[in-house]
Design a protein around this motif. Structure first.
Motif, PDB file in Angstrom:
ATOM      1  N   ARG A  26       0.827  -1.160  -0.075  1.00 47.93           N
ATOM      2  CA  ARG A  26       0.039  -0.149  -0.018  1.00 47.93           C
ATOM      3  C   ARG A  26       0.859   1.254  -0.004  1.00 47.93           C
ATOM      4  N   THR A 195      -6.005   3.908  -1.754  1.00 46.14           N
ATOM      5  CA  THR A 195      -7.026   3.204  -2.379  1.00 46.14           C
ATOM      6  C   THR A 195      -7.425   3.638  -3.577  1.00 46.14           C
ATOM      7  N   ASN A 218      -8.311  -2.089  -0.262  1.00 41.56           N
ATOM      8  CA  ASN A 218      -7.961  -1.104  -1.024  1.00 41.56           C
ATOM      9  C   ASN A 218      -8.717  -0.392  -2.078  1.00 41.56           C
TER      10      ASN A 218
END
Length: 486
Positions: A26, A195, A218
């Motif tokens: 991420r 995201t 996500n």
């Protein structure tokens, strides 16, 4: 081309039990590969680039190929929300971003999101599938009348599969939709986004569903328009699709009864249609618009499906039926021809699509039994022609599907998902959207367009407003969802 039900870009999977199941880092974690952007050749207002991704996500350190990506930046950067990834299904995503994206989405969506899409692996500019055009030109109709014809279809499918694998190379073995989901998350990571939001249409709704399974945390938001249900075995799948086609035909007949714009207004449309089918069965249904052409029942169902029921305008189908009945000049029909003679190679969707579906039709007896079941639920249309072609081809495709059907299992922490579907959609029927809604469980919502055709977002101000409100403000319709009138 006979194989027209383009599920090559769809996503499927089993519950997170895949090789290499760890999500990409991420935002803020280890550095992800970057995309070198440059103005696109066909639209310099859009950026194009390439991301190197593994051929086999089970071996992330192995061979790679270039995934073609395109981005239309938010028109108002100061109000930017983030990335809206788009998958329309059945075609290269980079073409959509360079073309239709600027008119498909509302001004507010274009102002506040970077619109991003890519050509799915095996398509467009992303290591495309290559098959002999000569072999594809010999593709038989998916209507075997006996075991001998069934065996010839099997032999043809084996020849096509071997040729496509030889011409395409190793990536041909890794076109399943789980690989596609991992490609999408690789794009997210390369963009530096923690995201993303997602909008999928038709076949592109399956990549969305299974991205949610693999990478639900996500996601910021996800809207799915004209929803594919990937949970049914062969018989139920075929019956359901035939019922969708029949429902769409009945809706067309009702339109003819109430609308004077219909060329058959005031007449018994189902009776006229049934008469055309009988003539097609006898081999006496001649095409007034094409000398020498005789239509089969499968040809006729195909024309109805592609030439009227899939779109919001029924008038072509009514005029075409009137011309076929009378023998007088009328609209030109829809002829599924092969590649043009100068073409040597062509993409074929079966190479990807059949990796996501386990469909069992072992012999002609089984095929005939399934055809009879379809005809019982669809006495006028008899079948959904694209589905019949897809199912028979994949049932005989000589490669074990990597990613067969299953019920969705979306993990905790996934945001609410918004579905939108027309009531009378011959390709992705409303009952399919309801089934997916139930699989998604609490928090998901369904917007129903009380009309016909395939694709609901653009149909009315109501459907557009519902999807936009969700993508922009994360507002999901309460209760049993929202109904939008025609």
């Amino acid at each position: 081309m006979g194989f027209a039900y383009k599920l090559g870009a769809v996503l499927a999977g089993t519950v997170l039990a895949f090789p290499g199941g760890t999500a990409l880092p991420r935002h803020g974690a280890a550095a992800a590969p970057e995309i070198a952007w440059a103005p696109c050749a066909d639209n310099r207002a859009v950026e194009c680039g390439e991301l190197q991704v593994p051929v086999d996500w089970g071996r992330p350190g192995g061979a790679r190929f270039g995934l073609a990506v395109a981005r239309l930046k938010a028109a108002e950067p100061g109000r930017r929300i983030g990335v809206l990834a788009v998958n329309f299904g059945g075609g290269p995503g980079t073409d959509f971003v360079q073309g239709a994206a600027s008119t498909y989405f509302s001004k507010e969506i274009l102002a506040r999101f970077d619109i991003v899409s890519f050509d799915p692996r095996g398509m467009g500019r992303s290591s495309p599938v290559r098959c002999s055009a000569d072999i594809v030109r010999r593709e038989p109709l998916p209507t075997p009348r006996d075991q001998a014809e069934f065996d010839r279809f099997r032999a043809y499918t084996a020849e096509l599969a071997a040729d496509c694998r030889r011409r395409t190379g190793p990536v041909a073995d890794h076109l399943d939709s789980v690989s596609g989901a991992r490609d999408l998350d690789a794009v997210r990571a390369a963009l530096g986004e923690s995201t993303i939001s997602y909008h999928g249409v038709s076949a592109g709704t399956l990549p969305g569903q299974h991205y949610a399974e693999l990478f639900g945390r996500n996601l910021r938001a996800m809207s799915l328009d004209s929803v594919v249900d990937h949970s049914m075995p062969t018989g139920r799948f075929l019956k359901s699709q035939a019922a969708n086609a029949e429902d769409a035909f009945v809706a067309f007949a009702r339109w003819c009864a109430r609308d004077r714009a219909c060329a058959l207004h005031g007449r018994d449309v189902p009776q006229i249609w049934d008469g055309l089918m009988v003539r097609a069965d006898r081999g006496t249904l001649r095409d007034p618009a094409m000398a020498g052409r005789v239509l089969s029942a499968y040809d006729l169902a195909t024309e109805a499906h592609l030439g009227g029921l899939m779109g919001p305008d029924y008038s072509w189908l009514a005029k075409r039926m009137a011309s076929l009945e009378s023998g007088k000049p009328g609209p030109r029909g829809i002829v599924r021809g092969g590649p043009p003679p100068e073409m040597r190679e062509i993409e074929h969707p079966a190479v990807a699509g059949c990796q996501d579906w386990r469909l069992t039709i072992s012999d002609h007896r089984r095929f005939a039994a399934l055809a009879a079941k379809m005809r019982r639920v669809a006495p006028h249309m008899r079948t959904q022609p694209d589905t019949q072609a897809f199912a028979l081809t994949c049932a005989l495709w000589p490669v074990e599907p990597r990613n067969p059907q299953h019920r969705l299992k979306v993990p905790a922490g996934t945001p609410p998902i918004l579905l939108v579907n027309a009531r009378h959609d011959p390709a992705t029927g409303h009952t399919r959207a309801v089934r997916v809604l139930r699989q998604l469980g609490q928090g998901a919502a369904l917007v129903t367009y009380e009309g016909a055709g395939h694709g609901a977002y653009e149909r009315t101000a109501c459907t557009r407003r519902a999807v936009d409100d969700y993508l922009l403000h994360l507002r999901v319709p309460a209760g049993d969802g929202l109904t939008c009138e025609r």
